[in-house]
Design an enzyme around this catalytic site. Structure first.
Site, PDB file in Angstrom:
ATOM      1  N   ALA A 208      44.504  49.336  54.185  1.00  0.00           N
ATOM      2  CA  ALA A 208      44.676  47.893  53.953  1.00  0.00           C
ATOM      3  C   ALA A 208      43.428  47.370  53.248  1.00  0.00           C
ATOM      4  CB  ALA A 208      44.904  47.157  55.271  1.00  0.00           C
TER       5      ALA A 208
ATOM      6  N   ILE B 292      32.459  48.834  55.487  1.00  0.00           N
ATOM      7  CA  ILE B 292      31.900  47.619  56.073  1.00  0.00           C
ATOM      8  C   ILE B 292      30.400  47.543  55.779  1.00  0.00           C
ATOM      9  CG2 ILE B 292      31.629  46.262  58.188  1.00  0.00           C
ATOM     10  CD1 ILE B 292      34.591  46.719  57.170  1.00  0.00           C
ATOM     11  N   THR B 293      30.059  46.575  54.938  1.00  0.00           N
ATOM     12  CA  THR B 293      28.677  46.394  54.508  1.00  0.00           C
ATOM     13  C   THR B 293      27.785  46.105  55.713  1.00  0.00           C
ATOM     14  OG1 THR B 293      29.459  45.493  52.423  1.00  0.00           O
ATOM     15  CG2 THR B 293      27.166  45.005  53.017  1.00  0.00           C
TER      16      THR B 293
ATOM     17  N   GLN C 206      20.646  43.822  12.406  1.00  0.00           N
ATOM     18  CA  GLN C 206      21.594  42.736  12.673  1.00  0.00           C
ATOM     19  C   GLN C 206      22.712  43.171  13.635  1.00  0.00           C
ATOM     20  OE1 GLN C 206      23.931  40.946   9.434  1.00  0.00           O
ATOM     21  NE2 GLN C 206      22.852  39.044   9.899  1.00  0.00           N
TER      22      GLN C 206
ATOM     23  N   GLU D 181      34.977  42.267  47.788  1.00  0.00           N
ATOM     24  CA  GLU D 181      35.394  40.868  48.044  1.00  0.00           C
ATOM     25  C   GLU D 181      36.594  40.478  47.164  1.00  0.00           C
ATOM     26  OE1 GLU D 181      32.631  38.017  49.348  1.00  0.00           O
ATOM     27  OE2 GLU D 181      31.019  39.476  49.585  1.00  0.00           O
TER      28      GLU D 181
HETATM   29  N1  CAA Z   1      43.176  29.272  52.055  1.00  0.00           N
HETATM   30  C1  CAA Z   1      44.110  28.900  52.973  1.00  0.00           C
HETATM   31  N2  CAA Z   1      45.233  29.605  53.224  1.00  0.00           N
HETATM   32  C2  CAA Z   1      45.420  30.709  52.516  1.00  0.00           C
HETATM   33  C3  CAA Z   1      44.503  31.181  51.543  1.00  0.00           C
HETATM   34  C4  CAA Z   1      43.338  30.389  51.325  1.00  0.00           C
HETATM   35  N3  CAA Z   1      42.402  30.736  50.433  1.00  0.00           N
HETATM   36  N4  CAA Z   1      44.959  32.322  51.014  1.00  0.00           N
HETATM   37  C5  CAA Z   1      46.126  32.590  51.625  1.00  0.00           C
HETATM   38  N5  CAA Z   1      46.398  31.622  52.534  1.00  0.00           N
HETATM   39  C6  CAA Z   1      47.571  31.507  53.387  1.00  0.00           C
HETATM   40  C7  CAA Z   1      48.813  31.396  52.498  1.00  0.00           C
HETATM   41  O1  CAA Z   1      49.039  30.031  52.124  1.00  0.00           O
HETATM   42  C8  CAA Z   1      49.921  31.958  53.375  1.00  0.00           C
HETATM   43  O2  CAA Z   1      50.438  30.967  54.241  1.00  0.00           O
HETATM   44  P1  CAA Z   1      51.859  30.192  53.873  1.00  0.00           P
HETATM   45  O3  CAA Z   1      52.891  31.287  53.745  1.00  0.00           O
HETATM   46  O4  CAA Z   1      52.059  29.306  55.040  1.00  0.00           O
HETATM   47  O5  CAA Z   1      51.622  29.481  52.596  1.00  0.00           O
HETATM   48  C9  CAA Z   1      49.179  32.979  54.227  1.00  0.00           C
HETATM   49  O6  CAA Z   1      47.772  32.704  54.144  1.00  0.00           O
HETATM   50  C10 CAA Z   1      49.436  34.390  53.701  1.00  0.00           C
HETATM   51  O7  CAA Z   1      49.066  34.368  52.331  1.00  0.00           O
HETATM   52  P2  CAA Z   1      49.785  35.288  51.242  1.00  0.00           P
HETATM   53  O8  CAA Z   1      51.270  35.268  51.485  1.00  0.00           O
HETATM   54  O9  CAA Z   1      49.296  34.876  49.891  1.00  0.00           O
HETATM   55  O10 CAA Z   1      49.208  36.705  51.666  1.00  0.00           O
HETATM   56  P3  CAA Z   1      49.301  38.106  50.975  1.00  0.00           P
HETATM   57  O11 CAA Z   1      49.443  39.111  52.060  1.00  0.00           O
HETATM   58  O12 CAA Z   1      50.315  38.096  49.895  1.00  0.00           O
HETATM   59  O13 CAA Z   1      47.826  38.338  50.350  1.00  0.00           O
HETATM   60  C11 CAA Z   1      45.967  38.133  48.861  1.00  0.00           C
HETATM   61  C12 CAA Z   1      47.211  37.480  49.504  1.00  0.00           C
HETATM   62  C13 CAA Z   1      45.340  37.044  48.026  1.00  0.00           C
HETATM   63  C14 CAA Z   1      46.361  39.295  47.975  1.00  0.00           C
HETATM   64  C15 CAA Z   1      45.004  38.605  49.977  1.00  0.00           C
HETATM   65  O14 CAA Z   1      45.541  39.676  50.704  1.00  0.00           O
HETATM   66  C16 CAA Z   1      43.652  39.000  49.437  1.00  0.00           C
HETATM   67  O15 CAA Z   1      42.806  38.159  49.139  1.00  0.00           O
HETATM   68  N6  CAA Z   1      43.386  40.343  49.321  1.00  0.00           N
HETATM   69  C17 CAA Z   1      42.094  40.840  48.954  1.00  0.00           C
HETATM   70  C18 CAA Z   1      41.283  41.130  50.174  1.00  0.00           C
HETATM   71  C19 CAA Z   1      39.808  41.160  49.879  1.00  0.00           C
HETATM   72  O16 CAA Z   1      39.275  40.368  49.136  1.00  0.00           O
HETATM   73  N7  CAA Z   1      39.128  42.091  50.531  1.00  0.00           N
HETATM   74  C20 CAA Z   1      37.722  42.188  50.434  1.00  0.00           C
HETATM   75  C21 CAA Z   1      37.187  42.658  51.748  1.00  0.00           C
HETATM   76  S1  CAA Z   1      35.621  41.990  52.182  1.00  0.00           S
HETATM   77  C22 CAA Z   1      34.474  42.811  51.287  1.00  0.00           C
HETATM   78  O17 CAA Z   1      34.768  43.428  50.305  1.00  0.00           O
HETATM   79  C23 CAA Z   1      33.073  42.652  51.730  1.00  0.00           C
HETATM   80  C24 CAA Z   1      32.325  43.898  51.972  1.00  0.00           C
HETATM   81  O18 CAA Z   1      31.775  44.051  53.031  1.00  0.00           O
HETATM   82  C25 CAA Z   1      32.144  44.870  50.894  1.00  0.00           C
END
Ligand code: CAA
Length: 379
Positions: A130, A157-158, A279, A363
């Site tokens: 995931a 996990i950083t 250039q 992220e």
């Molecule tokens: N603010 C408020 N609500 C939000 C939101 C936001 N920014 N984004 C989503 N939601 C809500 C949606 O509105 C939805 O609710 P409703 O159905 O009532 O409208 C609910 O949350 C589910 O949203 P989605 O249906 O859009 O969810 P999805 O499963 O289709 O996923 C996605 C959307 C944008 C793809 C999301 O899964 C995502 O951002 N994925 C990427 C994950 C990510 O960035 N991971 C990085 C990990 S952290 C890291 O990298 C740090 C490290 O330590 C290295």
């Protein structure tokens, strides 16, 4: 100074720039090679207040705005993006969920520890199956009296190997998908918590990254952050602020590469002329400089929107998407100016190239940013 920043912002920027030149630049190569971040430098960063920039004063921070955070992040990233990752983790992924959803008791307990550098809080969202599809996580939290029992595995996990706590996202109602996820504060010293091996990463090697394994970890209900099943929304809102941080890392790192390249092409001679007199080189530099400045404006604008109290989901995604992609282009273009020397570990541009590569990945990948941007446009 420009339209986005006031004198206080610029003073803080200068402070961060001086720190980065004095403390980070001299060690950046060594800590990449040795794969460690010196505790003394971490403590100095805490003393400078870098970990509590955005934490309100009543919880031990400086209570500054997003633009202040941008100034510090950009300057640190010019010299050592690993240091900026620590600042980013403390000010966004580690504290934003608390600020968004924490109880007064939780904020009082955890935020002062983050601001003072006493505790690093890791962000446990990603799992082996995931990543981009964060909502499909399988880590499970089951109610048991006054506690929850958590089982699962988080990956990439950083800071996990040195974190005191981890914010763990887990399914409390698996049938509900993303709407059945809750967030828990997990003390890393609890029975059943262990970490995997340090990831052998391409770049940003000074910051340890590993799995967090949770086996029958008993967490009191009082350590749930926000309401049950609303953890995914907290994670998404947190990532919006986090993505501004990655935008800062991108523009800072790219500027660091540009500074190195400009110096090099003014010194290096081929065919009887300095490289900067060709250039073709000038056009390439002008193109990269223009893109970098466009990226910078997107990042500054996202922070400005945040400070205006606006929803930054789209602005942050655009800033992260464009700035990180631009950073890869800039660093690659700058490395090219060094020719064969750019491919040698003896030149810092090689490390910058490796450090930059993850910016379009963590992220939220560039592809995820585009999903978020389009989702906001078309809703
Ligand atoms: N603010 C408020 N609500 C939000 C939101 C936001 N920014 N984004 C989503 N939601 C809500 C949606 O509105 C939805 O609710 P409703 O159905 O009532 O409208 C609910 O949350 C589910 O949203 P989605 O249906 O859009 O969810 P999805 O499963 O289709 O996923 C996605 C959307 C944008 C793809 C999301 O899964 C995502 O951002 N994925 C990427 C994950 C990510 O960035 N991971 C990085 C990990 S952290 C890291 O990298 C740090 C490290 O330590 C290295």
């Amino acid at each position: 100074m420009n339209a986005f920043f006031n004198e206080d912002h610029e003073a803080l920027r200068q402070l961060a720039r001086d720190f980065a030149e004095r403390e980070l630049e001299p060690i950046a190569h060594e800590i990449d090679e040795e794969e460690y971040f010196p505790v003394e430098v971490f403590n100095e960063m805490a003393e400078m207040g870098f970990f509590g920039l955005k934490i309100p004063e009543e919880y031990g921070g400086s209570g500054l705005d997003a633009r202040a955070y941008v100034c510090v992040m950009e300057e640190l990233s010019k010299k050592c993006v690993s240091a900026a990752v620590l600042v980013s983790a403390a000010n966004t992924l580690g504290c934003e969920p608390l600020l968004l959803a924490g109880t007064e008791e939780q904020k009082n307990k955890y935020l002062p520890q983050v601001a003072s550098g006493e505790a690093f809080i890791a962000f446990g969202l990603t799992e082996p199956n995931a990543g981009s599809d964060a909502g499909s996580m399988t880590t499970r939290a089951e109610e048991d009296g006054d506690d929850y029992i958590i089982n699962g595995r988080k990956c990439f996990i950083t800071g996990a190997p040195f974190a005191k706590y981890c914010m763990v996202f887990a399914k409390t109602d698996p049938e509900k998908g993303a709407k059945g996820i809750s967030c828990f504060f997990v003390d890393m010293s609890l029975p059943g918590v262990s970490i995997g091996k340090n990831e052998d990463k391409m770049g940003q090697r000074a910051i340890a990254t590993s799995d967090v394994i949770l086996e029958d970890v008993r967490v009191p209900k009082s350590e749930m952050l926000g309401e049950v099943n609303l953890g995914f929304i907290t994670a998404m809102k947190t990532l919006s602020m986090g993505r501004i941080g990655v935008g800062c890392q991108s523009i800072g790192l790219a500027q660091g590469a540009m500074d190195l390249a400009v110096k090099h092409i003014k010194e290096r001679k081929q065919f009887g002329r300095r490289l900067c007199d060709f250039q073709a080189i000038q056009f390439e530099m002008a193109k990269l400089e223009t893109k970098l400045n466009a990226a910078r404006l997107l990042v500054y604008n996202a922070a400005f929107e945040k400070d205006m109290g606006n929803d930054v989901t789209k602005a942050a995604a655009m800033a992260k998407f464009f700035a990180s992609e631009t950073c890869l282009e800039v660093v690659s273009g700058c490395l090219q100016m060094f020719g064969g020397y750019g491919y040698s570990k003896e030149y810092p541009i090689e490390r910058l190239y490796r450090d930059a590569r993850v910016l379009t990945i963590y992220e939220g990948t560039s592809q995820i940013q585009q999903i978020v941007i389009a989702g906001q446009m078309l809703k």
